[in-house]
Design a protein around this motif. Structure first.
Motif, mmCIF file in Angstrom:
data_model
loop_
_atom_site.group_PDB
_atom_site.id
_atom_site.type_symbol
_atom_site.label_atom_id
_atom_site.label_comp_id
_atom_site.label_asym_id
_atom_site.label_seq_id
_atom_site.Cartn_x
_atom_site.Cartn_y
_atom_site.Cartn_z
ATOM 1 N N VAL A 7 14.507 -17.700 23.566
ATOM 2 C CA VAL A 7 13.419 -16.799 23.896
ATOM 3 C C VAL A 7 12.149 -17.601 24.106
ATOM 4 O O VAL A 7 11.918 -18.618 23.436
ATOM 5 C CB VAL A 7 13.221 -15.751 22.775
ATOM 6 N N GLY A 8 11.321 -17.174 25.057
ATOM 7 C CA GLY A 8 10.032 -17.804 25.289
ATOM 8 C C GLY A 8 9.020 -17.330 24.271
ATOM 9 O O GLY A 8 8.886 -16.125 24.010
ATOM 10 N N LEU A 9 8.289 -18.258 23.674
ATOM 11 C CA LEU A 9 7.351 -17.882 22.626
ATOM 12 C C LEU A 9 6.179 -17.084 23.167
ATOM 13 O O LEU A 9 5.671 -16.183 22.485
ATOM 14 C CB LEU A 9 6.847 -19.133 21.906
ATOM 15 N N SER A 10 5.740 -17.378 24.366
ATOM 16 C CA SER A 10 4.588 -16.661 24.917
ATOM 17 C C SER A 10 4.880 -15.188 25.154
ATOM 18 O O SER A 10 3.960 -14.366 25.227
ATOM 19 C CB SER A 10 4.138 -17.316 26.225
ATOM 20 N N SER A 11 6.164 -14.836 25.288
ATOM 21 C CA SER A 11 6.526 -13.429 25.457
ATOM 22 C C SER A 11 6.468 -12.664 24.148
ATOM 23 O O SER A 11 6.505 -11.432 24.147
ATOM 24 C CB SER A 11 7.938 -13.317 26.049
ATOM 25 N N LEU A 12 6.394 -13.389 23.023
ATOM 26 C CA LEU A 12 6.358 -12.752 21.707
ATOM 27 C C LEU A 12 4.958 -12.658 21.133
ATOM 28 O O LEU A 12 4.659 -11.767 20.337
ATOM 29 C CB LEU A 12 7.251 -13.520 20.727
ATOM 30 N N SER A 13 4.103 -13.613 21.502
ATOM 31 C CA SER A 13 2.753 -13.633 20.938
ATOM 32 C C SER A 13 1.850 -14.481 21.810
ATOM 33 O O SER A 13 2.315 -15.381 22.527
ATOM 34 C CB SER A 13 2.785 -14.189 19.519
ATOM 35 N N SER A 14 0.569 -14.199 21.736
ATOM 36 C CA SER A 14 -0.412 -15.008 22.457
ATOM 37 C C SER A 14 -0.989 -16.110 21.578
ATOM 38 O O SER A 14 -1.869 -16.854 22.007
ATOM 39 C CB SER A 14 -1.548 -14.115 22.964
ATOM 40 N N SER A 83 5.047 -26.891 9.757
ATOM 41 C CA SER A 83 3.970 -26.511 10.667
ATOM 42 C C SER A 83 4.067 -27.347 11.942
ATOM 43 O O SER A 83 4.198 -28.577 11.888
ATOM 44 C CB SER A 83 2.615 -26.738 10.000
ATOM 45 N N PHE A 84 3.993 -26.675 13.102
ATOM 46 C CA PHE A 84 4.012 -27.360 14.393
ATOM 47 C C PHE A 84 2.742 -27.012 15.155
ATOM 48 O O PHE A 84 2.436 -25.832 15.348
ATOM 49 C CB PHE A 84 5.220 -26.947 15.238
ATOM 50 N N ASP A 85 2.000 -28.032 15.569
ATOM 51 C CA ASP A 85 0.891 -27.845 16.511
ATOM 52 C C ASP A 85 1.427 -28.216 17.884
ATOM 53 O O ASP A 85 1.468 -29.395 18.261
ATOM 54 C CB ASP A 85 -0.289 -28.733 16.120
ATOM 55 N N LEU A 86 1.861 -27.206 18.621
ATOM 56 C CA LEU A 86 2.533 -27.463 19.900
ATOM 57 C C LEU A 86 1.583 -28.050 20.925
ATOM 58 O O LEU A 86 2.024 -28.700 21.880
ATOM 59 C CB LEU A 86 3.178 -26.178 20.414
ATOM 60 N N THR A 87 0.274 -27.840 20.755
ATOM 61 C CA THR A 87 -0.689 -28.424 21.694
ATOM 62 C C THR A 87 -0.845 -29.926 21.485
ATOM 63 O O THR A 87 -1.370 -30.618 22.362
ATOM 64 C CB THR A 87 -2.062 -27.749 21.532
ATOM 65 N N ALA A 88 -0.428 -30.427 20.343
ATOM 66 C CA ALA A 88 -0.560 -31.850 20.039
ATOM 67 C C ALA A 88 0.729 -32.623 20.270
ATOM 68 O O ALA A 88 0.751 -33.846 20.114
ATOM 69 C CB ALA A 88 -1.017 -32.043 18.600
ATOM 70 N N VAL A 89 1.809 -31.935 20.619
ATOM 71 C CA VAL A 89 3.079 -32.628 20.838
ATOM 72 C C VAL A 89 2.961 -33.497 22.087
ATOM 73 O O VAL A 89 2.561 -33.009 23.157
ATOM 74 C CB VAL A 89 4.225 -31.612 21.006
ATOM 75 N N PRO A 90 3.247 -34.794 22.002
ATOM 76 C CA PRO A 90 3.110 -35.685 23.155
ATOM 77 C C PRO A 90 3.920 -35.209 24.354
ATOM 78 O O PRO A 90 5.003 -34.612 24.186
ATOM 79 C CB PRO A 90 3.631 -37.032 22.624
ATOM 80 N N GLU A 144 15.926 -25.163 17.809
ATOM 81 C CA GLU A 144 15.102 -26.174 18.469
ATOM 82 C C GLU A 144 14.057 -25.507 19.335
ATOM 83 O O GLU A 144 14.268 -24.426 19.904
ATOM 84 C CB GLU A 144 15.963 -27.122 19.304
ATOM 85 N N LEU A 145 12.900 -26.143 19.389
ATOM 86 C CA LEU A 145 11.832 -25.771 20.291
ATOM 87 C C LEU A 145 11.908 -26.702 21.493
ATOM 88 O O LEU A 145 12.079 -27.913 21.328
ATOM 89 C CB LEU A 145 10.474 -25.908 19.601
ATOM 90 N N TYR A 146 11.779 -26.161 22.706
ATOM 91 C CA TYR A 146 11.883 -27.022 23.880
ATOM 92 C C TYR A 146 10.972 -26.492 24.980
ATOM 93 O O TYR A 146 10.598 -25.320 25.017
ATOM 94 C CB TYR A 146 13.328 -27.107 24.374
ATOM 95 N N ARG A 147 10.594 -27.406 25.856
ATOM 96 C CA ARG A 147 9.707 -27.054 26.970
ATOM 97 C C ARG A 147 10.547 -26.555 28.151
ATOM 98 O O ARG A 147 11.568 -27.145 28.492
ATOM 99 C CB ARG A 147 8.898 -28.268 27.421
ATOM 100 N N ARG A 148 10.067 -25.524 28.790
ATOM 101 C CA ARG A 148 10.721 -25.036 29.994
ATOM 102 C C ARG A 148 9.712 -24.261 30.833
ATOM 103 O O ARG A 148 9.125 -23.286 30.357
ATOM 104 C CB ARG A 148 11.898 -24.124 29.649
ATOM 105 N N GLU A 151 6.123 -23.717 29.369
ATOM 106 C CA GLU A 151 5.948 -23.028 28.101
ATOM 107 C C GLU A 151 6.998 -23.513 27.100
ATOM 108 O O GLU A 151 7.963 -24.186 27.451
ATOM 109 C CB GLU A 151 6.058 -21.514 28.289
ATOM 110 N N TRP A 152 6.760 -23.139 25.831
ATOM 111 C CA TRP A 152 7.695 -23.501 24.772
ATOM 112 C C TRP A 152 8.648 -22.345 24.520
ATOM 113 O O TRP A 152 8.249 -21.171 24.506
ATOM 114 C CB TRP A 152 6.941 -23.825 23.475
ATOM 115 N N LYS A 153 9.920 -22.697 24.320
ATOM 116 C CA LYS A 153 10.946 -21.727 23.976
ATOM 117 C C LYS A 153 11.624 -22.130 22.663
ATOM 118 O O LYS A 153 11.534 -23.283 22.230
ATOM 119 C CB LYS A 153 11.989 -21.642 25.093
ATOM 120 N N PHE A 154 12.294 -21.152 22.077
ATOM 121 C CA PHE A 154 13.069 -21.416 20.876
ATOM 122 C C PHE A 154 14.518 -21.039 21.135
ATOM 123 O O PHE A 154 14.806 -19.988 21.699
ATOM 124 C CB PHE A 154 12.532 -20.613 19.691
#
Length: 695
Positions: A7-14, A83-90, A144-148, A151-154
């Motif tokens: 599922v895409g995280l942005s579809s669940l929350s802003s 805790s994950f700061d997804l904006t800081a992930v390289p 796992e969290l992954y980029r697609r 956006e980030w998905k789980f």
């Protein structure tokens, strides 16, 4: 979520710039647990470096993208949070794998309600995935969290490994340093965990080990972790171990990129001991007048009775809650290893007047009870013989095993603190044992600072106990008074009126021996090493006769002397208190290096003492026991040749000494004798002896 879905995280929350992942499980037996870990993977399905592996020995990323927060109590038990700061992930990280592993031969099939949840930055729970087919695997990739598509998905994975944490990490390219036997065969109660660490302290956490060998297996579906469901992602490749770079990169700059986090050595999955950091983190208080809240407040204590009651309750409570600590204190008293419960202010019948001991310790093992009555004293309060005698009588009648006294005094061999009468007609014998508050402090220091305990909450409790014991208002400071004979003996030595056989000299010698024993405890607790007094007498010699000889020597020479053997030190640390001159001398003799020319050996010693005090006295020891050249470091550093004797006399070693003014008063005040001796010994070790181990 169902296994394999995404599922895409942005579809669940802003609010998904940062997310909180929680892993939880329930142990039906009440003794099960597991350790969480995170791996940052590149597009090829491998870590970019060993520093991309986050677990109990590497709990936080320098850029803040990953932080293991430890456990948080929940309604069903504990939840391990990350805790994950997804904006800081390289940008080079394509996937983030979230996993957990068990140790000591345990598997996830022994646990129930194994699940993972994800919450957004506001704390609102967004999703839940339950792993229902854990079987006998010792490690599981929960998700796992992954980029697609920007956006980030789980993805709910639920894949198992029977190779433990080390096998899982190796499969993703981490180069593990552990030997094959690491993590094997160690009992759970000897492994230390950081399971209860609060947020912000994860960097201080350390946990237990995982199996270091084995093969990968699925939990029933045969799916690979790289298999994409609905997105067509590529499958992860095979193992490709990599070695770690040699330094840790700087923090990520705004708008910039940062290379993968790296470790100076290969990761070790063998768990570290749980100890609290020596240096406190920078406080968030506005000014120094703010004081952190404590589990057990001390400043409000006003009377000796208040101190006594609170000290007893605090000590017995921590003994019952921290098994390692309770066992450490009672094992020497004959208590079995078992379930311990402690009580305070218990009323027991004793003739017409019931008695109320300060505490009771009960240990149960195999259906049998071991019981000890506890009598405590704080500050300068002395144990009362009639009170202790009453407790001995009660214990004998009721079949208890021991009476334990706790005070600031130190018991000496052959010189009991309290004389009690033992009724030889009774078949049941009661042991009378004494425990100094200094020894309690020592045991707490050894566990919290050097050996570790099995639980983060236990470590915190011990730290609170240690803070309480060392607070100036607790009254639990150990031996702190040289006695009423100190001033007359000191004056008698100064005016040469003290005669051999004076009983006051014997009192001072006994107080000196108590102080020496306490110094061994305090220095040993700080160093984490055994520190023992050296007695120049045959084993089995009468302690009373030895003390009488020392008392006669004090009358003749006016000096109190002691020697300490410290594990790892190159020689015996000697302490000399000269009551005539009012000086304390701490010294150590070390052998001269066997190789090199005399001048080169002298220069080598001075290099080792580069950080030592300038007023350190250095005396050269010569063959035949003769004394050689001597001088202070300040004078010898520019002229090392001044350390060498003239002629061909061989150098056998060097004597290093520091001198300090001696305190006069008998108490433990800043200007007192006890405080001055303690400061002298600690200063000499930390400023001189520690440098002698350097090459």
């Amino acid at each position: 979520m169902a296994k394999g879905t995404n599922v895409g995280l942005s579809s669940l929350s802003s609010h998904v710039g940062s997310v909180l992942v929680g892993l939880s499980w329930v142990s039906p037996a009440g003794d099960g647990d597991a350790d969480v870990s995170v791996l940052l993977l590149a597009a090829n399905g491998k870590v970019r470096g060993d520093g991309d592996f986050y677990f109990y020995n590497n709990p936080a990323a320098a850029d803040g993208s990953v932080q293991l927060l430890g456990k948080t109590p929940t309604e069903n038990g504990d939840e391990d949070r990350i805790s994950f700061d997804l904006t800081a992930v390289p940008p080079g990280v394509a996937r983030i794998v979230v996993a957990a592993s068990r140790y000591g031969g345990r598997n996830f099939g022994e646990l129930a309600d194994v699940e993972v949840t994800l919450a957004d930055g506001t704390g609102e729970r967004l999703l839940r995935f339950a792993v229902e087919d854990a079987d006998t695997v010792s490690a599981i990739i929960f998700g796992e969290l992954y980029r697609r598509g920007g956006e980030w998905k789980f993805r709910a994975v639920g894949q198992g490994y029977d190779s433990g944490l080390a096998g899982l990490a190796t499969d993703f390219g981490v180069d593990i340093e552990d030997d094959a036997e690491d993590g094997e065969g160690t009992p759970d109660d000897e492994r230390d965990t950081a399971r209860n660490a609060p947020a912000g302290q994860a960097a201080a956490d350390a946990h237990s080990s995982a199996n270091a060998s084995g093969t990968r297996t699925g939990t029933g579906t045969g799916k690979e972790t790289g298999k994409e469901t609905g997105d067509g992602a590529a499958q992860a490749g095979g193992p490709d171990p990599r070695t770690a770079p040699s330094r840790v990169p700087p923090p990520r700059a705004p708008g910039g990129t940062v290379p993968p986090a790296v470790l100076t050595t290969r990761p070790r999955t063998a768990k570290k001991k749980v100890t609290l950091p020596r240096a406190d983190r920078k406080a968030l208080a506005e000014n120094e007048s703010w004081r952190p809240s404590r589990l057990v407040p001390v400043p409000t204590l006003k009377s000796d009775r208040d101190r006594e009651v609170r000290a007893t309750s605090v000590l017995l409570s921590v003994m019952a809650q921290v098994p390692e600590f309770g066992r450490r204190l009672t094992a020497a008293f004959g208590a079995p290893a078992g379930r311990m419960e402690t009580y305070t202010e218990v009323v027991l019948p004793h003739g017409e007047t019931p008695r109320r001991p300060d505490g009771v310790i009960r240990v149960e093992r195999a259906g049998k009870l071991w019981t000890a009555l506890v009598e405590t004293k704080t500050n300068g309060s002395a144990l009362k013989p009639d009170q202790v005698q009453a407790y001995m009588d009660i214990a004998a009648r009721r079949g208890y095993e021991a009476v334990i006294t706790v005070s600031n005094d130190v018991a000496l061999e052959g010189s009991p603190l309290v004389d009690v009468k033992i009724d030889g007609r009774r078949k049941h014998r009661v042991a009378l044992r004494h425990l100094s508050w200094a020894e309690v402090t020592y045991q707490a220091q050894m566990l919290i600072r050097h050996e570790g305990v099995g639980d983060r909450a236990h470590a915190w409790l011990l730290q609170e106990l240690l803070h309480y014991l060392q607070h100036e208002n607790s009254g639990c400071h150990g031996f702190q008074n040289m006695g009423a004979a100190w001033v007359p003996v000191r004056n008698g030595i100064n005016d040469e009126t003290l005669c051999e056989g004076d009983p006051r000299a014997l009192d001072v010698v006994e107080s000196w021996e108590r102080l020496v024993r306490q110094l061994c405890l305090s220095l040993g607790g700080e160093l984490g090493q055994k520190v023992l007094p050296v007695h120049r007498a045959k084993r089995g010699a009468d302690p009373a006769a030895r003390r009488n000889r020392l008392a006669d020597g004090l009358c003749r020479e006016g000096r109190l002397q002691a020697e300490f053997r410290i594990d790892g030190a190159p020689g015996i640390l000697a302490l000399n208190a000269d009551l005539r001159t009012g000086k304390l001398r701490t010294s150590i003799e070390i052998p001269a290096p066997e190789q090199g020319y005399p001048l080169s050996r002298a220069k080598r010693l001075l290099r080792r003492l580069a950080e030592a005090p300038a007023d350190l006295h250095v005396e050269t020891l010569l063959e035949g026991g003769a004394g050689g050249p001597r001088g202070t470091l300040e004078r010898l550093r520019p002229e090392p040749a001044d350390m060498l004797p003239k002629g061909d006399t061989g150098v056998t070693g060097f004597r290093l000494s520091l001198f300090k003014s001696m305190g006069n008063s008998r108490g433990n005040a800043e200007s007192g004798f006890i405080r001055s001796v303690d400061n002298a010994v600690h200063r000499f070790y930390t400023s001189v002896v520690v440098h002698l181990d350097q090459p």
